[in-house]
Motif scaffolding. Structure first.
Motif, PDB file in Angstrom:
ATOM      1  N   ILE A  40       0.782  -0.699  -0.419  1.00  0.00           N
ATOM      2  CA  ILE A  40      -0.044  -0.018   0.120  1.00  0.00           C
ATOM      3  C   ILE A  40       0.816   1.522  -0.078  1.00  0.00           C
ATOM      4  O   ILE A  40       1.864   1.178   0.903  1.00  0.00           O
ATOM      5  CB  ILE A  40      -0.981   0.390   0.781  1.00  0.00           C
ATOM      6  N   GLU A  41       0.378   2.324  -0.886  1.00  0.00           N
ATOM      7  CA  GLU A  41       1.515   3.191  -0.879  1.00  0.00           C
ATOM      8  C   GLU A  41       1.223   4.233   0.435  1.00  0.00           C
ATOM      9  O   GLU A  41       0.288   4.723   0.758  1.00  0.00           O
ATOM     10  CB  GLU A  41       0.752   4.038  -2.271  1.00  0.00           C
ATOM     11  N   LEU A  42       2.147   4.276   0.517  1.00  0.00           N
ATOM     12  CA  LEU A  42       1.713   5.732   1.606  1.00  0.00           C
ATOM     13  C   LEU A  42       1.590   7.411   1.224  1.00  0.00           C
ATOM     14  O   LEU A  42       2.169   7.745   0.201  1.00  0.00           O
ATOM     15  CB  LEU A  42       3.727   5.398   2.733  1.00  0.00           C
ATOM     16  N   PRO A  43       0.760   7.670   1.844  1.00  0.00           N
ATOM     17  CA  PRO A  43       0.626   9.228   1.084  1.00  0.00           C
ATOM     18  C   PRO A  43       2.154  10.114   2.144  1.00  0.00           C
ATOM     19  O   PRO A  43       2.298   9.453   3.244  1.00  0.00           O
ATOM     20  CB  PRO A  43      -0.289   9.868   2.121  1.00  0.00           C
ATOM     21  N   THR A  44       1.787  10.891   1.585  1.00  0.00           N
ATOM     22  CA  THR A  44       2.281  12.268   1.134  1.00  0.00           C
ATOM     23  C   THR A  44       2.862  12.945   2.691  1.00  0.00           C
ATOM     24  O   THR A  44       3.778  13.069   3.375  1.00  0.00           O
ATOM     25  CB  THR A  44       2.919  13.210   0.140  1.00  0.00           C
ATOM     26  N   ARG A  45       1.115  12.903   2.877  1.00  0.00           N
ATOM     27  CA  ARG A  45       0.965  14.105   4.357  1.00  0.00           C
ATOM     28  C   ARG A  45       1.046  12.905   5.398  1.00  0.00           C
ATOM     29  O   ARG A  45       0.833  11.907   5.314  1.00  0.00           O
ATOM     30  CB  ARG A  45      -0.429  14.653   4.095  1.00  0.00           C
ATOM     31  N   ALA A  46       1.521  13.598   6.638  1.00  0.00           N
ATOM     32  CA  ALA A  46       1.825  12.637   7.881  1.00  0.00           C
ATOM     33  C   ALA A  46       0.944  12.499   8.076  1.00  0.00           C
ATOM     34  O   ALA A  46      -0.693  12.806   7.712  1.00  0.00           O
ATOM     35  CB  ALA A  46       2.780  13.708   8.485  1.00  0.00           C
ATOM     36  N   LEU A  47       0.688  10.931   8.930  1.00  0.00           N
ATOM     37  CA  LEU A  47      -0.700  10.722   9.272  1.00  0.00           C
ATOM     38  C   LEU A  47      -0.125   9.714  10.992  1.00  0.00           C
ATOM     39  O   LEU A  47       0.905   9.735  11.139  1.00  0.00           O
ATOM     40  CB  LEU A  47      -1.081   9.175   8.549  1.00  0.00           C
ATOM     41  N   ALA A  48      -1.272  10.020  11.573  1.00  0.00           N
ATOM     42  CA  ALA A  48      -1.420   9.531  12.793  1.00  0.00           C
ATOM     43  C   ALA A  48      -0.534   8.183  12.842  1.00  0.00           C
ATOM     44  O   ALA A  48      -0.008   7.199  13.824  1.00  0.00           O
ATOM     45  CB  ALA A  48      -2.012   9.679  13.989  1.00  0.00           C
TER      46      ALA A  48
END
Lengths: 510, 169
Positions: B41-49
């Motif tokens: 699964i591709e990780l999003p560019t924005r930071a997530l908790a």
């Protein structure tokens, strides 16, 4: 008091009674055919009712919803296939009862329990709408996550003695629930470029496959010609005094659970039935009978899913937030009619609220009557020879599954899960946890990740409601086991204290 | 002097153990595939908790762990206990018969064929052929079984779904 009289008085017309009768007929039919959901029927009917006045229109739509949740019990009990998702938990004990020759009593008790649950839900709608809707407003993501975790503890109960297999099946269901859109950013996940999977695995197709098709296949694969059919006798139709007494507790538990679950936005009667079955098992004096043909389990589940209708109507009217998918359709119709559900509705149009409650009351009584009348006719269907019965069930399941989304893809999913269900049965894996995981999985993930985004684990362990629900879930799993172990130890101790039969002399046995 | 032995021993016991372990192996493979998919699964560019991989990864580890336990249990417990049925299974579910397997395969094949035929022919025709095929596979023979009954069922389905519920059949 005036509002009550005005509201109920508005129902006293031939047009209203005719609308309720039509709705009841359609609803019973819709419920009895697996694959046609109440949401679908209400959505279709709303196209016709929009040209009507609001009250007769609401009478048709609400009665379809209520009657469908009576009609769906019949296939759940007789052929192990839930007519609508609300009767998933009915199959747990209903079908087992039918196979024991108690189909008649199961159908009758189910109808009465459904009506009792319906009445409780309507009563709560009339009396406790405002305080309950305020409580529901306090349910944010952490509380919803905790509620879902509480619901998932049921996997342990459904698994029975095959705990490891049940948990594997449950995790498999949860994994199936990850297929589709990511709950946070909406990107496709595990869809392999198949557009039909973007909205997730079609769960009605999965349910019909795992329960209905797998059951037919199971009968076909192991039955040689000339053997007796599992359901040939319906037995008694009316519960005796003792059984009636036995039903009070599970119906009370089911009605209470169903109303509370129904009040929560976006949680349907299917989840209410499952949670109530679990709670009734935990509170029962005979929990070992649950899943094997318990009248208590059957009635707890059925009363809960019908009580949930009152709860979801309450949420829709009091908050303007749909309690479940079918209420979302109904909310749309109300807005078109110029009715604005929300907290103001109870002060601006209290008579309308009572009229809605009145419609639900009459619809429940009518659906109960139809259920009791219709059942003997259904019995005739099961007297069909195997070759006709299997064919009719499969043909209706195929077309019913197709009808949900007008997609042949869903039929393929149904068939796949039918074969999978057959294999799982033969290897001793229960199907219940798969469905539970598939339904609750997306809710659990969405609310867990939202809670994490809101402030990490702190949001869960600082919420009294969430902590309370999680503690209840842990206790609900642990306490029955500790009790059972203590009981077994006490039994062992008693057995060792009791003198056994004196040894028989060798000569005496000759 | 006659000595008695336990009834299940030798090759039969080993076969039963492998049979009980087989679904565990299948789920182990599925869990491993899920783990691989979760990690892709591709990780999003924005930071997530939390990572979007966390939920499917946790499920994959759960399936893998329980599958290994299931395989171990299949070899540790007695064959009978390892293959015991669950509470919601049929008590009277008998062994699979050869004719039963043929019937199930026939039903599946008929349904797949119907799915294809439906693209080309109207439901009233393809449905009639489908219901007749199912009845034949289930053991029906003669005009009543293969013509009258399928015609009746097809018409009922068409009227109910196609005309009343307006499902585009």
């Amino acid at each position: 008091m005036n509002a009550l009289f005005e509201g109920f008085g508005a129902l006293l017309s031939l047009q209203m009674l005719l609308c309720i009768a039509i709705g009841a007929g359609i609803g019973m039919l819709v419920g009895a055919f697996p694959g046609i959901t109440a949401t679908m029927a209400v959505a279709l009917a709303s196209a016709f009712t929009l040209t009507m006045d609001p009250l007769p229109g609401l009478a048709v739509l609400l009665t379809i919803l209520i009657a469908a949740q009576f009609g769906d019990r019949v296939p759940a009990i007789l052929i192990n296939t839930p007519g609508t998702p609300a009767s998933i938990a009915t199959t747990f004990d209903g079908y087992a009862m039918a196979k024991q020759g108690k189909a008649g009593i199961a159908l009758t008790a189910s109808a009465f329990a459904s009506a009792a649950g319906g009445f409780v839900g309507i009563g709560v709608l009339m009396v406790a709408a405002i305080p309950l809707s305020t409580l529901a407003m306090r349910f944010g993501s952490p509380e919803m996550f905790a509620l879902v975790i509480f619901g998932l503890t049921m996997m342990v109960e459904v698994s029975g003695k095959q705990l490891v297999k049940g948990l594997i099946a449950g995790l498999f269901g949860l994994a199936l629930g990850t297929i589709g859109r990511d709950p946070m950013d909406g990107s496709d996940r595990f869809t392999f470029g198949i557009p039909q999977l973007v909205e997730g695995v079609p769960f009605i197709a999965v349910i019909i496959g795992l329960f209905g098709i797998a059951e037919v296949f199971s009968q076909m694969i192991s039955r040689t010609r000339g053997q007796q059919k599992p359901i040939t006798s319906f037995g008694r139709w009316w519960p005796n005094k003792q059984e009636n007494k036995q039903l009070i507790k599970p119906v009370a538990v089911g009605s209470a659970v169903g109303t509370v679950v129904g009040v929560l936005p976006a949680v349907g009667g299917d989840i209410g039935g499952i949670v109530a079955w679990n709670q009734a098992k935990r509170l029962s004096k005979q929990p070992e009978k649950f899943g094997k043909g318990s009248l208590e389990g059957l009635t707890a589940a059925d009363s809960s899913s019908n009580a949930g209708v009152g709860g979801s109507v309450l949420t829709t009217l009091a908050l303007g937030v749909p309690g479940d998918s079918v209420m979302a359709v109904m909310l749309g119709s109300m807005i078109i009619w110029g009715i604005q559900p929300g907290p103001g509705l109870f002060s601006s149009q209290p008579d309308l609220v009572y009229s809605i409650a009145g419609i639900m009351l009459v619809a429940t009584v009518l659906a109960l009557g139809l259920s009791l009348l219709r059942m003997r006719g259904v019995a005739k269907l099961l007297e069909l020879p195997d070759r006709f019965l299997w064919t009719v069930i499969l043909a209706f399941c195929v077309v019913g599954t197709y009808a949900v989304n007008n997609a042949i893809f869903d039929v393929g999913v149904m068939l796949l899960f039918g074969v999978l269900g057959l294999l799982l049965r033969r290897y001793g894996f229960p199907a219940g946890p798969i469905v539970l995981g598939l339904i609750l999985g997306p809710l659990a993930e969405r609310n867990f990740r939202r809670s994490m985004e809101l402030g990490g684990l702190e949001t869960i362990y600082t919420s009294p409601i969430a902590v309370g629900l999680i503690v209840l879930g842990v206790l609900a799993v642990a306490v029955p086991r500790i009790r059972a172990r203590r009981k077994a130890r006490r039994q062992e101790a008693d057995d060792s204290d009791t003198p056994t039969d004196p040894p028989v002399p060798v000569e005496a046995s000759r | 002097m006659v000595s008695h032995h336990p009834p299940v021993q030798g090759d039969l016991g080993v076969a039963a153990r492998w049979r009980a372990a087989a679904p565990g192996v299948v789920f182990l493979v599925l869990g491993t595939v899920l783990l691989g998919l979760a990690r892709s699964i591709e990780l999003p560019t924005r930071a997530l908790a939390v990572s979007p991989r966390i939920w499917p990864e946790a499920l994959a580890f759960g399936i893998i762990g329980l599958s290994v336990l299931q395989i171990v249990l299949a070899f540790v417990t007695t064959p009978r206990a390892a293959t015991a049925k669950t509470a919601d299974d049929d008590d009277e579910e008998g062994p699979a018969s050869r004719s039963g397997i043929v019937r199930v395969v026939g039903f599946v094949a008929a349904t797949v064929a119907f799915g294809l035929l439906w693209y080309y022919l109207h439901f009233l025709v393809s449905g009639l052929v489908f219901v007749a095929a199912l009845t034949w596979v289930a053991g029906g023979r003669g005009i009543k079984d293969l013509l009258l009954f399928p015609a009746g069922v097809t018409v009922v389905i068409y009227v109910l779904f196609g005309l009343l519920l307006r499902v585009p059949l």
